[in-house]
Design a protein around this motif. Sequence first.
Motif, short mmCIF file in Angstrom:
data_model
loop_
_atom_site.label_atom_id
_atom_site.label_comp_id
_atom_site.label_asym_id
_atom_site.label_seq_id
_atom_site.Cartn_x
_atom_site.Cartn_y
_atom_site.Cartn_z
N TYR A 146 0.83 -1.20 0.00
CA TYR A 146 0.00 0.00 0.00
C TYR A 146 0.87 1.26 0.00
O TYR A 146 1.92 1.29 0.64
CB TYR A 146 -0.92 0.01 1.22
CG TYR A 146 -1.87 -1.16 1.27
CD1 TYR A 146 -3.15 -1.07 0.75
CD2 TYR A 146 -1.45 -2.39 1.80
CE1 TYR A 146 -4.00 -2.15 0.77
CE2 TYR A 146 -2.30 -3.48 1.82
CZ TYR A 146 -3.58 -3.36 1.31
OH TYR A 146 -4.41 -4.44 1.33
N GLU A 147 0.39 2.28 -0.72
CA GLU A 147 1.00 3.60 -0.69
C GLU A 147 0.10 4.49 0.17
O GLU A 147 -0.83 5.12 -0.34
CB GLU A 147 1.12 4.19 -2.10
CG GLU A 147 2.06 3.44 -3.02
CD GLU A 147 2.04 4.00 -4.43
OE1 GLU A 147 1.21 4.90 -4.71
OE2 GLU A 147 2.84 3.52 -5.26
N SER A 148 0.33 4.49 1.46
CA SER A 148 -0.54 5.20 2.40
C SER A 148 -1.98 4.82 2.11
O SER A 148 -2.30 3.65 2.04
CB SER A 148 -0.31 6.71 2.31
OG SER A 148 1.03 7.02 2.62
N ASN A 149 -2.86 5.83 1.93
CA ASN A 149 -4.26 5.54 1.59
C ASN A 149 -4.55 5.85 0.13
O ASN A 149 -5.72 5.95 -0.27
CB ASN A 149 -5.19 6.37 2.49
CG ASN A 149 -5.08 5.98 3.95
OD1 ASN A 149 -4.94 4.80 4.26
ND2 ASN A 149 -5.14 6.96 4.83
N GLN A 150 -3.50 6.00 -0.67
CA GLN A 150 -3.69 6.45 -2.04
C GLN A 150 -3.85 5.33 -3.04
O GLN A 150 -4.58 5.45 -4.02
CB GLN A 150 -2.51 7.34 -2.45
CG GLN A 150 -2.36 8.58 -1.58
CD GLN A 150 -1.14 9.40 -1.94
OE1 GLN A 150 -0.32 8.95 -2.73
NE2 GLN A 150 -1.03 10.58 -1.36
N ALA A 151 -3.14 4.22 -2.84
CA ALA A 151 -3.18 3.14 -3.82
C ALA A 151 -2.75 1.83 -3.19
O ALA A 151 -2.08 1.80 -2.16
CB ALA A 151 -2.27 3.48 -5.00
N VAL A 152 -3.15 0.76 -3.84
CA VAL A 152 -2.70 -0.59 -3.47
C VAL A 152 -2.12 -1.23 -4.72
O VAL A 152 -2.66 -1.05 -5.82
CB VAL A 152 -3.85 -1.42 -2.88
CG1 VAL A 152 -5.04 -1.51 -3.82
CG2 VAL A 152 -3.38 -2.82 -2.51
N PHE A 153 -1.02 -1.93 -4.57
CA PHE A 153 -0.38 -2.53 -5.72
C PHE A 153 0.11 -3.93 -5.38
O PHE A 153 0.31 -4.26 -4.20
CB PHE A 153 0.76 -1.67 -6.26
CG PHE A 153 1.80 -1.31 -5.24
CD1 PHE A 153 2.99 -2.01 -5.15
CD2 PHE A 153 1.60 -0.24 -4.38
CE1 PHE A 153 3.95 -1.68 -4.22
CE2 PHE A 153 2.56 0.10 -3.43
CZ PHE A 153 3.75 -0.62 -3.36
N VAL A 154 0.28 -4.77 -6.40
CA VAL A 154 0.76 -6.13 -6.23
C VAL A 154 2.18 -6.22 -6.75
O VAL A 154 2.46 -5.85 -7.90
CB VAL A 154 -0.13 -7.14 -6.97
CG1 VAL A 154 0.45 -8.55 -6.86
CG2 VAL A 154 -1.55 -7.12 -6.40
N CYS A 155 3.09 -6.70 -5.90
CA CYS A 155 4.50 -6.86 -6.27
C CYS A 155 4.80 -8.32 -6.58
O CYS A 155 4.24 -9.23 -5.96
CB CYS A 155 5.41 -6.41 -5.12
SG CYS A 155 5.37 -4.65 -4.80
N ARG A 156 5.70 -8.51 -7.54
CA ARG A 156 6.22 -9.84 -7.82
C ARG A 156 7.72 -9.82 -7.60
O ARG A 156 8.45 -9.04 -8.22
CB ARG A 156 5.93 -10.26 -9.26
CG ARG A 156 6.41 -11.67 -9.59
CD ARG A 156 6.21 -12.03 -11.05
NE ARG A 156 7.06 -11.21 -11.93
CZ ARG A 156 7.22 -11.46 -13.23
NH1 ARG A 156 6.60 -12.48 -13.79
NH2 ARG A 156 7.99 -10.68 -13.96
#
Length: 395
Positions: A146-156
Amino acid sequence: MKNWTFFLLFFFALWACDSRRVLIPPKLVWKSNPFKNLQIETIYPVFFDDKIIVSQNSPNGSSELLALSVLDGSVAWRYSDKIDSLSAFYYNLKPYIFDSILVLPNGTHTFAINMKTGKKLWLKKFGSFSEQFLEGYGRYVFQSCYESNQAVFVCRFDCLSGHCDTIYREGSPAGCRKVIRTPALIVENGILKHLLLCKTEQEISSRLTVSTITFVNAENWQIEKIDTISKRNVDGISFTKQPQIDSTSKKIYFVLNEHLICYNLANLSFLWKSILPRDMLTSEINYCSNSIFFPSEDGFLYSIGKNSGDIVWKCKISGTPSRGYLVGKYFNIIGGGNGCWYIIDTGNGKIVAEISTPNLIKYEEIFWRRYFTVSSIHKLAIATDGKEYALYSFK
């Protein structure tokens, strides 16, 4: 007639011997405490070759990893990073193992360690929160961040090099709370086909909550299908566990509070929903060929039919239990309320053994903690009462 009588006697003799062999409680092999007077606080132990990987939280809030010898409980190696200090591990985290590499989430860190030597291979830092559950296939491991409350992302991550790619990203609108659990991985014929994202969105002001699943193509990272699992509600119903993919039965199991939902993996469609009396906080579901096992907060273990979703039996254990483990036809779990190790016959839900810590002789009101692992491969179990580790053998 004599031959038939002999056959029956021989059959029942074999059955009796096998029953006695399976029902013999596991034997204590050794006890050990490598931390002197510190109370043991660890992740769920990991069996690897002739070692058992555990952790220990320090009074200053940091952590270290250790490998204990399966032979006698002595310390094979210790790892404590003095430069990139590790925060206290979340005990219920889910690591990933690739060959001799153990990948672990640790707060805002994700790192890999060689389980043979205890040497760090790589470490990545994130600015905000990361899901403390990893899912992997082959040399790649996935994690939602998560980037604070701005975004959620999936890492590989590449387990060998630590190289990290962002393969999926979603923004988070203002006034909305969004959670995407680390994706489950759908593998067909040895090839990773889809990432399964379990997403919950909640409007903060109204508390309206909706839970959906998204199927992402693993070749181009494009969305192929979105389905609603729980419609808008104000009860906060959301994904509370990582989904379990039962590739043999072509099913996916979702836990949303007290709801257990079964999804057809073959055609990506809803099959059934079972509503349990209570939710599940600390444990997780297990399954075998015919049944799903749900350790509930009402203090019972439930056996649920895989095809119908109906409750087959329930067994009184204790609330807030450990993870559960199948060894043959028997289910092993530690009750959270009473710290008792239960061994349960999965055929009828009857308790066949209750094991307490041997340290009850020396200490009053001592009990097994939830940091409990059974290795069906090694036929070994390791448990702790906070004072010592205890290794048991099913052999």
